[in-house]
Design a protein around this motif. Structure first.
Motif, PDB file in Angstrom:
ATOM      1  N   ARG A 369       0.996  -1.253   0.064  1.00 14.48           N
ATOM      2  CA  ARG A 369      -0.151   0.150  -0.072  1.00 14.48           C
ATOM      3  C   ARG A 369       1.085   1.789   0.234  1.00 14.48           C
ATOM      4  O   ARG A 369       0.499   2.265  -0.846  1.00 14.48           O
ATOM      5  CB  ARG A 369      -0.975   0.095   1.139  1.00 14.48           C
ATOM      6  CG  ARG A 369      -2.245   0.862   1.402  1.00 14.48           C
ATOM      7  CD  ARG A 369      -2.694   1.074   2.326  1.00 14.48           C
ATOM      8  NE  ARG A 369      -1.965   1.381   3.629  1.00 14.48           N
ATOM      9  CZ  ARG A 369      -1.601   0.929   4.874  1.00 14.48           C
ATOM     10  NH1 ARG A 369      -2.532  -0.263   4.911  1.00 14.48           N
ATOM     11  NH2 ARG A 369      -1.090   0.900   5.905  1.00 14.48           N
ATOM     12  N   ASP A 370       1.847   0.897   0.831  1.00 13.19           N
ATOM     13  CA  ASP A 370       2.514   2.416   0.565  1.00 13.19           C
ATOM     14  C   ASP A 370       3.605   2.611  -0.093  1.00 13.19           C
ATOM     15  O   ASP A 370       3.932   4.021  -1.217  1.00 13.19           O
ATOM     16  CB  ASP A 370       4.391   2.281   1.767  1.00 13.19           C
ATOM     17  CG  ASP A 370       3.199   2.213   3.568  1.00 13.19           C
ATOM     18  OD1 ASP A 370       2.053   2.515   3.584  1.00 13.19           O
ATOM     19  OD2 ASP A 370       3.719   1.681   4.256  1.00 13.19           O
ATOM     20  N   GLN A 374       3.323   5.517  -3.291  1.00 12.66           N
ATOM     21  CA  GLN A 374       5.070   6.432  -3.436  1.00 12.66           C
ATOM     22  C   GLN A 374       5.333   6.287  -4.799  1.00 12.66           C
ATOM     23  O   GLN A 374       5.452   7.236  -5.844  1.00 12.66           O
ATOM     24  CB  GLN A 374       6.068   5.541  -3.006  1.00 12.66           C
ATOM     25  CG  GLN A 374       7.342   6.123  -3.323  1.00 12.66           C
ATOM     26  CD  GLN A 374       9.054   4.764  -2.718  1.00 12.66           C
ATOM     27  OE1 GLN A 374       8.403   4.083  -2.187  1.00 12.66           O
ATOM     28  NE2 GLN A 374       9.963   5.068  -3.085  1.00 12.66           N
ATOM     29  N   ILE A 375       4.521   5.129  -5.865  1.00 11.93           N
ATOM     30  CA  ILE A 375       4.694   5.547  -6.865  1.00 11.93           C
ATOM     31  C   ILE A 375       3.286   6.316  -7.436  1.00 11.93           C
ATOM     32  O   ILE A 375       3.755   6.975  -8.580  1.00 11.93           O
ATOM     33  CB  ILE A 375       4.006   4.025  -7.708  1.00 11.93           C
ATOM     34  CG1 ILE A 375       5.269   3.331  -7.130  1.00 11.93           C
ATOM     35  CG2 ILE A 375       3.991   4.205  -9.255  1.00 11.93           C
ATOM     36  CD1 ILE A 375       4.671   1.411  -7.577  1.00 11.93           C
ATOM     37  N   ALA A 376       2.495   6.337  -6.743  1.00 13.31           N
ATOM     38  CA  ALA A 376       1.395   7.860  -7.368  1.00 13.31           C
ATOM     39  C   ALA A 376       1.964   8.724  -7.416  1.00 13.31           C
ATOM     40  O   ALA A 376       2.224  10.026  -8.230  1.00 13.31           O
ATOM     41  CB  ALA A 376       0.332   7.512  -6.758  1.00 13.31           C
ATOM     42  N   ARG A 377       2.442   9.190  -6.017  1.00 10.93           N
ATOM     43  CA  ARG A 377       3.308  10.588  -5.939  1.00 10.93           C
ATOM     44  C   ARG A 377       4.493  10.502  -7.352  1.00 10.93           C
ATOM     45  O   ARG A 377       4.850  11.608  -7.727  1.00 10.93           O
ATOM     46  CB  ARG A 377       4.436  11.001  -4.836  1.00 10.93           C
ATOM     47  CG  ARG A 377       2.866  10.943  -3.683  1.00 10.93           C
ATOM     48  CD  ARG A 377       3.542  11.161  -2.040  1.00 10.93           C
ATOM     49  NE  ARG A 377       4.735  10.186  -1.979  1.00 10.93           N
ATOM     50  CZ  ARG A 377       3.994   9.313  -1.256  1.00 10.93           C
ATOM     51  NH1 ARG A 377       3.203   9.389   0.386  1.00 10.93           N
ATOM     52  NH2 ARG A 377       5.255   8.164  -0.332  1.00 10.93           N
ATOM     53  N   ALA A 388      10.392   8.925 -14.154  1.00  9.16           N
ATOM     54  CA  ALA A 388       9.850   8.026 -12.976  1.00  9.16           C
ATOM     55  C   ALA A 388      10.393   6.366 -12.970  1.00  9.16           C
ATOM     56  O   ALA A 388       9.868   6.065 -11.711  1.00  9.16           O
ATOM     57  CB  ALA A 388       8.536   8.059 -13.179  1.00  9.16           C
ATOM     58  N   ALA A 389      10.620   5.835 -13.966  1.00  6.62           N
ATOM     59  CA  ALA A 389      10.630   4.474 -14.113  1.00  6.62           C
ATOM     60  C   ALA A 389      12.154   3.890 -13.346  1.00  6.62           C
ATOM     61  O   ALA A 389      10.866   3.016 -12.424  1.00  6.62           O
ATOM     62  CB  ALA A 389      11.002   4.247 -15.584  1.00  6.62           C
ATOM     63  N   THR A 390      12.755   4.441 -12.848  1.00  8.04           N
ATOM     64  CA  THR A 390      14.062   3.606 -12.134  1.00  8.04           C
ATOM     65  C   THR A 390      13.385   3.708 -10.670  1.00  8.04           C
ATOM     66  O   THR A 390      13.716   2.664 -10.174  1.00  8.04           O
ATOM     67  CB  THR A 390      15.250   4.133 -12.388  1.00  8.04           C
ATOM     68  OG1 THR A 390      15.990   4.225 -14.107  1.00  8.04           O
ATOM     69  CG2 THR A 390      16.323   3.662 -11.403  1.00  8.04           C
ATOM     70  N   PRO A 391      13.112   4.640  -9.757  1.00  6.51           N
ATOM     71  CA  PRO A 391      12.603   4.623  -8.897  1.00  6.51           C
ATOM     72  C   PRO A 391      11.256   3.643  -8.690  1.00  6.51           C
ATOM     73  O   PRO A 391      11.156   3.163  -7.541  1.00  6.51           O
ATOM     74  CB  PRO A 391      12.065   6.685  -8.318  1.00  6.51           C
ATOM     75  CG  PRO A 391      12.653   7.782  -9.642  1.00  6.51           C
ATOM     76  CD  PRO A 391      13.561   5.668 -10.866  1.00  6.51           C
ATOM     77  N   GLU A 527      -1.254  -0.494 -13.742  1.00  4.21           N
ATOM     78  CA  GLU A 527      -2.819   0.222 -13.565  1.00  4.21           C
ATOM     79  C   GLU A 527      -1.930   1.662 -14.000  1.00  4.21           C
ATOM     80  O   GLU A 527      -2.656   2.302 -14.167  1.00  4.21           O
ATOM     81  CB  GLU A 527      -4.249   0.032 -13.163  1.00  4.21           C
ATOM     82  CG  GLU A 527      -4.507  -1.377 -13.694  1.00  4.21           C
ATOM     83  CD  GLU A 527      -5.748  -1.617 -13.204  1.00  4.21           C
ATOM     84  OE1 GLU A 527      -6.183  -0.624 -11.652  1.00  4.21           O
ATOM     85  OE2 GLU A 527      -6.494  -2.701 -12.790  1.00  4.21           O
ATOM     86  N   GLN A 528      -1.849   1.998 -12.520  1.00  2.52           N
ATOM     87  CA  GLN A 528      -1.251   3.883 -12.748  1.00  2.52           C
ATOM     88  C   GLN A 528      -0.569   4.263 -14.034  1.00  2.52           C
ATOM     89  O   GLN A 528      -0.103   5.227 -14.096  1.00  2.52           O
ATOM     90  CB  GLN A 528      -0.703   3.115 -11.347  1.00  2.52           C
ATOM     91  CG  GLN A 528      -1.420   3.445 -10.359  1.00  2.52           C
ATOM     92  CD  GLN A 528      -0.469   4.061  -8.690  1.00  2.52           C
ATOM     93  OE1 GLN A 528       0.164   5.013  -8.417  1.00  2.52           O
ATOM     94  NE2 GLN A 528      -0.732   2.706  -7.944  1.00  2.52           N
TER      95      GLN A 528
END
Length: 807
Positions: A369-370, A374-377, A388-391, A527-528
């Protein structure tokens, strides 16, 4: 009356004499009733028996072992869906313990003696069993059959200290069945453990009551030490141990119990499952597998004396100790362990018990969930997926605890998947094993190619047994991965609508079994990513369309002005020629008039484009809105029949471009006059409804705007159906007004409640200008569109018409 000590006496009803005749007495044999005994009202209504029932009602609930648990154990041990511990009154059964009963009995915990079968046990004063109630002509319509669906029944009498039957422990089955002697012996012994009952809580066998009052592990420890006890005591302890073992094996919590000599006496089913052990392994052997597998949360190996159960054997009570189970061939599990010593009534320690709760799923779910947050941010702040791909891949790998994550996107030109980001945990190099392009399909593309081809997730718990290993290239990868300790693979599609645009893949260095949790988490992240890619494509397309539109309007405007100027010039020269007929002069007049209209439309389009792209700027200053509104009303010059009314304060200062502000009011007034063909009163009002807000309203009695057209009114070339049929206009005036209002940080709306006619409401911020002396703009050049474009506006507007997009 039957001797209570004659546990397994079986009697059969003699219909001729209406008495019970002994059939057989044996430790190992129980027979079914060929005929159910009659319900004997005299027995049920006996005053002495009913007093005994009242005493039992006070004594039974105070037993240390829950009566619902007793009912549950009876159902489990006799393989039946329902069971009760019932007190039987004169006309009602009271269920002090129950399991599996249907509504409403499960709620009210009572039933009429005519609805229950326990009254037969009391009337018989003995155990009663029936294999198939439905086969009995007298019982097939019994409420237990019709309401509960009961076919098989077995009940043992529950007695008080005087031997009176006060109730029964009974099990009900919804199928016809034969009752094995071992099952009936178990039921008889269970019932004996609850009695004999007396007024004083604690009556009966001291050994039995001590066993019931002790903890489960204490019973087991005592039973293990009871090798020299009398035969009956050992048998009782073994029965009790069977009950407790069945209960503990049903728990979803691991339990281990030790005697005071340090020897394990119990290692329950859940704990065996955690360690991958079968039921044939003894508790001592099972405990041996624990040593060397438990670690501190920081990864340090726990010494034998640091184990929670070892500390409990030393008299310590331990709560919520965290541990990591790390064993060869098993997935890592996160545990929460409790432990405490087992004491007898005198405070002497008998052993220790420890419970083990597997919280791996919970911890992983929290991490996932976290991770999703984090990915949404990451995606919200990223200009493109490459940033954003690597992080993102690293966040997924750390959340799963897996050493490798890959994000691959489709290259539409080459027709292959290419990695956008690949991450592997430190100390486990994987990247050299992976191809830099993956073809579509299972044959050559392996897992990722299969996901791309089918648009379905793929889960492989063990790579070495993968069905994707037929192709030589895939086989080589699998062999190399297995050599580096990789086992489980998961891959999910990244979709944009119905199309797969990429694949998210992860590899684990242990054999994983949480397919649904992990595939679900990876699917949510995919999906995100898919939404982000679709949004980026949409934004890029929108930006291209905006640029194309602006370029077209600018080009069209400049290219059209030159021929329009030629048309206007030549038509004016022709009009000056002498001797022209009236018809020709009229035609030239129409040409000039329509040329002016076309030039105004072009000027408005160019001005809109300039404002939206920031090419036209404005110069805000302290401006008196009241003065601007009054000047606009004075210059409006409405036709006869239309009266203008102003309601403005002495001054209302705000920070605005005075010429643009005048342009807004002039356009609103022009619209109000144009769309009031029946004439009437037009009202202009300026006021400050709230501190920091200036409000301008223009109200007309005209045609009005249908509700379904109000949303589109401020769009380009929008003219309501009630307006454009007879009145001319391009539908750009209110669009320009909206852009100018929003450029000032304001909003423009239509009052939906005003009828007849239309009320336009403009709300503008006054900023700090209200505290400063206003510079009134009393009059000036008419700034209607096309006549006074005016300077531009330098400050940022509240919207972004041309978002910056990285190609």
């Amino acid at each position: 009356m039957i001797d209570p000590n004659e546990r397994c006496a079986v009697r059969i009803a003699d219909p001729a004499t209406c008495t019970l005749q002994p059939l057989m007495c044996s430790e190992t044999f129980f027979a079914e009733w060929e005929l159910m005994p009659h319900i004997r009202a005299a027995v049920l209504e006996s005053d002495a028996r009913l007093k005994a029932v009242a005493r039992a009602r006070r004594a039974l609930p105070s037993r240390p072992l829950s009566l619902d648990t007793v009912a549950w154990m009876a159902a489990q041990l006799l393989d039946a869906p329902m069971a009760v511990v019932a007190l039987v009154g004169a006309d009602e059964d009271e269920f002090l313990g129950m399991f599996g009963l249907p509504e409403p009995f499960a709620t009210v915990r009572r039933a009429s003696t005519r609805q229950s079968l326990c009254a037969y046990v009391v009337s018989a004063d003995d155990m009663v069993t029936v294999g198939d109630l439905f086969a009995d002509a007298d019982l097939c319509s019994h409420p237990a059959v019709t309401l509960w669906g009961v076919r098989g029944f077995a009940g043992a009498p529950l007695r008080d200290s005087a031997g009176r039957v006060v109730g029964a422990v009974a099990v009900f089955d919804t199928r016809s069945r034969a009752w094995p002697a071992a099952h009936l012996a178990t039921l008889s012994k269970m019932t004996a453990r609850l009695g004999p009952l007396s007024e004083v809580v604690g009556g009966g066998s001291d050994a039995a009551m001590a066993a019931l009052g002790s903890t489960h592990a204490q019973v087991l420890a005592q039973a293990a030490a009871d090798v020299d006890a009398p035969t009956d005591t050992v048998a009782d302890a073994q029965v009790q141990r069977g009950f407790i073992t069945a209960l503990l094996d049903s728990l979803q919590v691991g339990v281990v119990a030790f005697g005071n000599d340090g020897r394990p006496v119990l290692f329950n089913r859940m704990l065996r499952h955690l360690y991958g052990l079968g039921g044939e392994v003894s508790a001592i052997e099972a405990m041996a597998s624990v040593y060397g597998t438990l670690h501190q949360p920081d990864g340090a190996l726990m010494a034998a004396d640091e184990l929670v159960v070892a500390r409990a054997l030393q008299g310590e009570t331990v709560r919520d100790a965290e541990a990591l189970l790390h064993a060869v061939g098993l997935p890592d599990r996160y545990l929460v362990i409790n432990g405490q010593p087992i004491l007898d009534a005198g405070g002497e320690q008998l052993g220790a018990v420890s419970t083990v709760l597997d919280v791996t799923e919970r911890q992983r779910s929290e991490r996932l969930r976290d991770c999703e947050l984090q990915i949404a941010r990451l995606l919200v702040t990223a200009a493109a997926i490459g940033y954003a791909a690597t992080p993102l891949a690293e966040a997924v790998g750390e959340a799963l605890g897996w050493p490798y994550v890959s994000l691959m996107l489709v290259d539409p030109v080459a027709g292959v998947l290419r990695p956008v980001a690949q991450w592997n945990a430190p100390g486990l190099p994987v990247l050299d094993l992976l191809p830099q392009h993956v073809p579509r399909g299972r044959a050559e593309g392996g897992v990722a190619g299969q996901v791309w081809a089918t648009s379905e997730p793929v889960w492989i718990p063990e790579l070495t047994t993968s069905p994707y290993a037929a192709a030589p290239a895939v086989r080589a990868f699998i062999d190399a991965a297995a050599e580096r300790g990789l086992h489980t693979s998961a891959a999910v599609p990244i979709r944009d609508g119905d199309h797969v645009v990429g694949v998210l893949t992860a590899l684990s260095d242990s054999v994983e079994h949480d397919r649904f949790l992990i595939i679900g988490m990876l699917t949510g992240i995919a999906e995100q990513i898919g939404h982000f890619l679709a949004r980026q494509r949409s934004v890029a397309l929108q930006a291209q369309l905006v640029r194309a539109k602006d370029d077209f309007l600018t080009l069209a405007g400049h290219e059209m002005r030159t021929p329009l100027m030629s048309i206007t010039s030549y038509s004016s020269l022709l009009a000056d020629e002498p001797g022209l007929s009236d018809d020709i002069r009229h035609m030239l007049s129409v040409i000039n008039r329509n040329t002016d209209v076309l030039r105004d439309i072009i000027d408005q389009l160019l001005e809109l484009t300039g404002l939206e792209t920031g090419h036209h700027t404005m110069h805000p200053q302290i401006t008196d809105l009241s003065a601007v509104a009054t000047a606009a009303a004075a210059a409006a010059d409405p036709p006869p029949g239309i009266r203008l009314h102003t309601d403005v304060p002495a001054t209302l200062a705000l920070d605005a471009d005075p010429h643009r502000l005048r342009q807004i009011i002039d356009e609103l007034l022009a619209n109000a006059i144009k769309y009031s063909p029946d004439r009437g009163d037009i009202h202009i009002r300026v006021h400050e409804p709230h501190e920091g807000v200036a409000e301008l309203t223009v109200t007309d009695p005209g045609l009005g705007i249908p509700a379904h057209e109000r949303e589109q009114l401020f769009g380009r070339f929008e003219r309501g159906t009630a307006r454009h049929s007879t009145l001319k206009g391009a539908g750009l005036g209110l669009t320009l007004v909206k852009v100018l209002v929003e450029a000032h940080g304001g909003i423009i709306t239509i009052d939906p409640d005003h009828q007849p006619g239309t009320r336009i409401v403009v709300r503008l911020p006054t900023s700090a200008a209200a505290a400063v002396g206003a510079t009134a703009v009393q009059d000036g050049p008419d700034p209607l569109p096309g006549r006074a474009p005016g300077p531009g506006y330098a400050r940022p507007v509240a919207f972004d018409w041309s978002p910056s997009v990285e190609a």
